[in-house]
Design a protein around this motif. Structure first.
Motif, PDB file in Angstrom:
ATOM      1  N   GLN A 146       5.242   2.247  -0.150  1.00 26.25           N
ATOM      2  CA  GLN A 146       6.476   2.404   0.617  1.00 26.25           C
ATOM      3  C   GLN A 146       6.865   3.853   0.760  1.00 26.25           C
ATOM      4  N   GLY A 147       6.653   4.621  -0.306  1.00 25.44           N
ATOM      5  CA  GLY A 147       6.973   6.040  -0.266  1.00 25.44           C
ATOM      6  C   GLY A 147       6.164   6.738   0.808  1.00 25.44           C
ATOM      7  N   ARG A 149       4.711   5.344   3.346  1.00 19.89           N
ATOM      8  CA  ARG A 149       5.104   4.845   4.661  1.00 19.89           C
ATOM      9  C   ARG A 149       6.409   5.493   5.120  1.00 19.89           C
ATOM     10  N   ALA A 150       7.376   5.590   4.193  1.00 17.21           N
ATOM     11  CA  ALA A 150       8.658   6.189   4.554  1.00 17.21           C
ATOM     12  C   ALA A 150       8.468   7.637   4.984  1.00 17.21           C
ATOM     13  N   LEU A 153       6.739   7.691   8.478  1.00 17.04           N
ATOM     14  CA  LEU A 153       7.648   7.251   9.535  1.00 17.04           C
ATOM     15  C   LEU A 153       8.763   8.259   9.778  1.00 17.04           C
ATOM     16  N   ALA A 154       9.300   8.803   8.682  1.00 13.17           N
ATOM     17  CA  ALA A 154      10.374   9.787   8.830  1.00 13.17           C
ATOM     18  C   ALA A 154       9.862  11.003   9.583  1.00 13.17           C
ATOM     19  N   GLY A 157       9.542  10.091  13.177  1.00 14.54           N
ATOM     20  CA  GLY A 157      10.888  10.003  13.742  1.00 14.54           C
ATOM     21  C   GLY A 157      11.452  11.391  14.026  1.00 14.54           C
ATOM     22  N   MET A 158      11.269  12.269  13.047  1.00 12.72           N
ATOM     23  CA  MET A 158      11.739  13.641  13.202  1.00 12.72           C
ATOM     24  C   MET A 158      11.066  14.296  14.403  1.00 12.72           C
ATOM     25  N   VAL A 161      12.561  13.052  17.674  1.00 10.89           N
ATOM     26  CA  VAL A 161      13.896  13.604  17.930  1.00 10.89           C
ATOM     27  C   VAL A 161      13.802  15.068  18.368  1.00 10.89           C
ATOM     28  N   ILE A 202      10.571  11.639  -3.836  1.00 15.82           N
ATOM     29  CA  ILE A 202      10.196  11.288  -2.459  1.00 15.82           C
ATOM     30  C   ILE A 202      11.440  11.320  -1.567  1.00 15.82           C
ATOM     31  N   ALA A 203      12.548  10.791  -2.104  1.00 19.31           N
ATOM     32  CA  ALA A 203      13.800  10.842  -1.344  1.00 19.31           C
ATOM     33  C   ALA A 203      14.181  12.287  -1.061  1.00 19.31           C
ATOM     34  N   LEU A 206      12.196  13.592   1.739  1.00 16.86           N
ATOM     35  CA  LEU A 206      12.728  13.098   3.010  1.00 16.86           C
ATOM     36  C   LEU A 206      13.959  13.895   3.424  1.00 16.86           C
ATOM     37  N   MET A 207      14.804  14.165   2.425  1.00 16.18           N
ATOM     38  CA  MET A 207      16.015  14.934   2.687  1.00 16.18           C
ATOM     39  C   MET A 207      15.652  16.322   3.192  1.00 16.18           C
ATOM     40  N   ILE A 209      13.375  17.098   5.116  1.00 19.66           N
ATOM     41  CA  ILE A 209      13.167  17.057   6.561  1.00 19.66           C
ATOM     42  C   ILE A 209      14.478  17.401   7.253  1.00 19.66           C
ATOM     43  N   GLY A 210      15.563  16.767   6.801  1.00 20.00           N
ATOM     44  CA  GLY A 210      16.870  17.029   7.398  1.00 20.00           C
ATOM     45  C   GLY A 210      17.293  18.478   7.237  1.00 20.00           C
TER      46      GLY A 210
END
Lengths: 305, 507
Positions: A146-147, A149-150, A153-154, A157-158, A161, A202-203, A206-207, A209-210
């Motif tokens: 899942q990590g 995959r997330a 996908l993130a 997605g980025m 956008v 992992i979170a 992802l952060m 990226i933001g």
């Protein structure tokens, strides 16, 4: 609030800003080939580091048992030996400290009974506060998948956008590469400092990226859209804003890391710090270098930008 | 000057911020924040179903777990299904690690209950009509009285007629339809009259379970994994009792479902058999039951080494009988226990860290601009943003766990970044152009908000995947981050832009 606007005050910050820009003008004058080369070299070094020494997976990604005892101040190796002797299972112990507490974490393989370890430790440290968690390898595998995959996908997605906002391939690809490099470098530094890859980190990735896209978008917008300034001026104004942004965020994250003793929060904070440091280089050298090159190339061919 | 102030205060963006702020403070006062178990203390368990299930079955699992944990007398339980295989259970106010372990056992027992006599199943959990309160005697024997249906009682009466002293067995989650591989000594014991109550000539336990549950028992004589897999052809699984783990992984590599039952320290063959089969009994058929008259009131009894264990065993049986069986077996694959005292510590730290981060932001912003008119609005906007996020969390009773708090801080971090983008756009250019070109302000704000929207959209998209796809505890992080970013772009950023324009004289 009703005080009339003073003329003196703006001059004060004007002076600060000029000083800052002077310091940063070294970056503005740098040759774009160098600007691209250095970060690429760091990226490649990070990749090699990852190949040689990938961060360990935390128990939540590969299974295992971890017992955390707060209020224990001891030599980790001695404690590990003591526990291993008592229960016949090899354990790994690491110590940590926060502002007002010290403690240890004991890692044991899957299948070990955490209560058994706690009981052994209680004979030595009856007053410590214990928590434990236990993850089966099957679930660790699910979390790993899942990590990954997330993250993928993130990232996609980025990319979508960013492309929708700029409608321009070169700047969009550069932003994506810059974010990728930030993550790779952050993970490589995690490996160096022995920080485990967990769902929490992992979170944080992802952060990242933001966070990283923030400064990249700022730079790209200023360079491509602020046509009343020269490229150098636009870059300077962007880098000074970016510098302010990064230092405030870094400061807040550092305080967070300093105060908290929760592993989750500590790890999130520290990975973001690594990533932001990497991002500083990637945005203001790599991304800026590519954009400078792109704009220079465009203008020689008739000002396409 | 006064007209400018009034204009600012009547600006809809400022009014919106004020409304949200007041709303949040009121909400926080009326509905206090709820905290996740990693702060308030408790246990979080991740359970996985034996195989993927459809949505209806998942709902059944969630409902019966909820019921079961309620029966245990626990409060503050959340049971949440994630995907087609994962159930997340959180129980607050769990104070000891032992208590946490008991909850794990209750979740893991599927609770399929069988009553068997002479190799015939005469009743199951469906036949349990009423469960009485369990009792524990001073010698640590426990009993759970219950009533079975009339049809089960009649069936038993017929089977047991004239068989005084014969063994009656009750099973909880026996390994139905499996191949049981056991050491020699265990095999011999199962095939002796050890479990026959007072009647040696009755069928042995081994014969009874073979007939009732299609369990084949073999003694382990160095069979290879291949041979065992062949023998288990068509069976649901292989149960390895007291054998080495190497065999388990070999069989698992052949895609055979394997359960390994390890012998506990000092555990006797007898105890090992009882535990493997989930056997309660055997009970001996009393004279009164062998007359052919149906008897509906029965009980399960057991003996434990100490009172606490006796209580746990009795309570587990009571809970399972009372709440019925789970439609699918659950395995606890992840578990985290945090003591409440520690949680209190974390809460305090999180608050401290939040305030510390705010002060750091304030100090650094001031250092950069040397201007109170920027540092104060930036820091207070961030503070307001935190209040609004918390107010919203209180409103929807979101459980704030540590990742959620990290998310709030992350969101505020991006918030500060974006306020700086706004500030610098306002301050941008040289002093002269700033004064001469008023229409420029609109353009600059447009540019700032382009950056803000682009980065907000990116963060939201990236975090959405985490929110949707991840199982486990990190949803909180994604949720608060997204919430913070949304509140930021809709409420706080526009308001900050107005305030900054006012204070920096770009109006």
């Amino acid at each position: 609030m009703s005080k009339p606007k003073t003329k003196g005050e703006p001059d004060a910050w004007e002076a600060v800003r000029m000083k800052k820009q002077k310091k940063l003008s070294v970056l503005a004058r740098m040759d774009y080939k160098k600007m691209i080369t250095y970060p690429l070299a760091v990226f490649i070094v990070a990749l090699i580091l990852l190949a040689v020494h990938f961060p360990h997976l935390g128990i939540d990604l590969q299974g295992g048992v971890v017992i955390t005892a707060y209020g224990v101040d001891t030599n980790p190796d001695e404690l590990a030996k003591y526990i291993s002797d008592q229960i016949g299972v090899d354990v790994r112990v690491e110590s940590f400290s926060g502002v007002d507490t010290k403690g240890v974490r004991v890692y044991a393989p899957t299948g070990t009974d955490p209560l058994e370890i706690i009981n052994v430790m209680k004979t030595k440290y009856p007053d410590a506060e214990y928590t434990h968690s236990e993850v089966q390898p099957t679930f660790g595998e699910i979390s790993q998948q899942q990590g990954i995959r997330a993250l993928i996908l993130a990232f996609i997605g980025m990319a979508v956008v960013v492309f929708l906002f700029f409608r321009n391939l070169v700047p969009s690809l550069t932003i994506m590469f810059s974010a990728l490099s930030d993550m790779v470098i952050a993970v490589a530094i995690m490996g160096i400092f022995g920080i485990q890859l967990t769902t929490a980190t992992i979170a944080a990735l992802l952060m990242l990226i933001g966070y990283t896209v923030d400064s990249n978008i700022l730079l790209t917008t200023r360079l491509l859209k602020r046509k009343e300034d020269t490229i150098e001026d636009a870059y300077l104004s962007a880098v000074s804003t970016g510098f302010t942004m990064s230092t405030t965020t870094l400061g807040a994250l550092f305080v967070l890391w300093l105060i908290s003793t929760s592993q989750t929060i500590d790890n999130i904070a520290v990975v973001l710090i690594f990533g932001l440091l990497a991002d500083f280089m990637n945005t203001w050298l790599l991304n800026a270098g590519v954009l400078k090159w792109y704009l220079a190339r465009g203008s020689t061919r008739g000002g396409k930008a | 000057m006064k007209r400018r102030t009034k204009k600012l205060l009547l600006n809809w963006r400022i009014i919106l911020l004020t409304v949200f702020l007041i709303g949040s403070v009121v909400t926080l006062a009326v509905r206090p924040l709820t905290f996740g178990i990693d702060i308030s203390g408790g246990v979080a368990l991740v359970a996985q179903t034996e195989h993927p299930v459809d949505a209806d079955t998942m709902q059944l699992v969630v409902d019966s777990l909820q019921k079961r944990l309620n029966t245990l007398g626990l409060r503050d339980i959340t049971v949440e299904a994630q995907g087609d295989q994962i159930v997340l259970v959180k129980v607050a106010n769990v104070t000891t690690a032992e208590e946490a372990d008991a909850i794990k056992n209750v979740i893991e027992s599927q609770g399929v209950f069988y009553m068997e006599f002479d190799g015939v199943i005469f009743g199951t959990g469906q036949d349990v009509e009423y469960v009485g309160i369990y009792q524990i005697k001073p010698d640590n024997t426990w009993s759970v009285p219950f009533r079975i249906s009339k049809s089960a009682a009649e069936k038993f009466a017929e089977l047991a007629k004239g068989k005084t002293g014969w063994p009656v067995d009750m099973f909880l989650d026996p390994p139905v339809n499996s191949l049981l591989v056991v050491p020699d000594s265990v095999y011999n014991l199962m095939n002796s009259s050890e479990f026959n109550a007072q009647v040696p000539e009755a069928p042995t336990l081994l014969q009874r379970i073979t007939k009732a549950f299609n369990i084949t028992v073999v003694a382990y004589a160095n069979q290879t994994a291949d041979e065992l897999a062949d023998m288990a052809e068509g069976r649901e699984k292989i149960v390895l009792v007291d054998l080495n783990q190497g065999l388990q992984s070999e069989l698992e590599n052949m895609n055979v479902t394997v359960r390994l039952v390890q012998r506990g320290p000092g555990e006797s063959d007898h105890a090992l058999i009882i535990r493997t089969l989930g056997l309660y009994g055997p009970y001996s058929v009393g004279e009164g039951l062998a007359t052919g008259q149906p008897q509906q009131d029965v009980q399960i009894t057991g003996t434990a080494s100490d009172r606490l264990t006796a209580e746990q065993e009795a309570r587990q049986i009571y809970t399972v009988l009372k709440s019925g069986s789970l439609p699918v077996k659950l395995n606890v694959v992840g578990m985290e226990f945090i003591s409440p005292r520690l949680g209190e510590n974390f809460k305090y730290q999180a608050l401290l860290a939040g305030i510390g981060a705010l002060i750091a932001v304030f100090a650094i912003v001031y250092f950069h601009y040397r201007n109170w008119k920027i540092a104060i609005p930036v820091a207070s906007t961030s503070f307001f943003e935190a209040i609004i996020i918390l107010g919203f969390a209180a409103l929807i009773q979101w459980n704030l766990d540590l990742p959620s708090i990290a998310g709030i801080i992350a969101a505020i971090g991006t918030g500060v970044d974006q306020q700086i983008v706004i500030t610098d756009e306002l301050l941008g250019g040289t002093k002269e152009t700033r004064i001469t070109r008023r229409s420029n302000v609109l353009k600059r704000m447009g540019r700032a908000f382009f950056v803000i929207f682009a980065s907000a959209a990116t963060t939201i998209v990236a975090m959405s995947f985490l929110l949707i796809y991840f199982v486990g505890t990190l949803k909180g992080f994604a949720f608060t981050t997204i919430l913070g970013v949304v509140i930021g772009i809709l409420v706080t950023r526009p308001a900050y832009a107005e305030i900054a324009k006012y204070l920096l004289g770009e109006d």
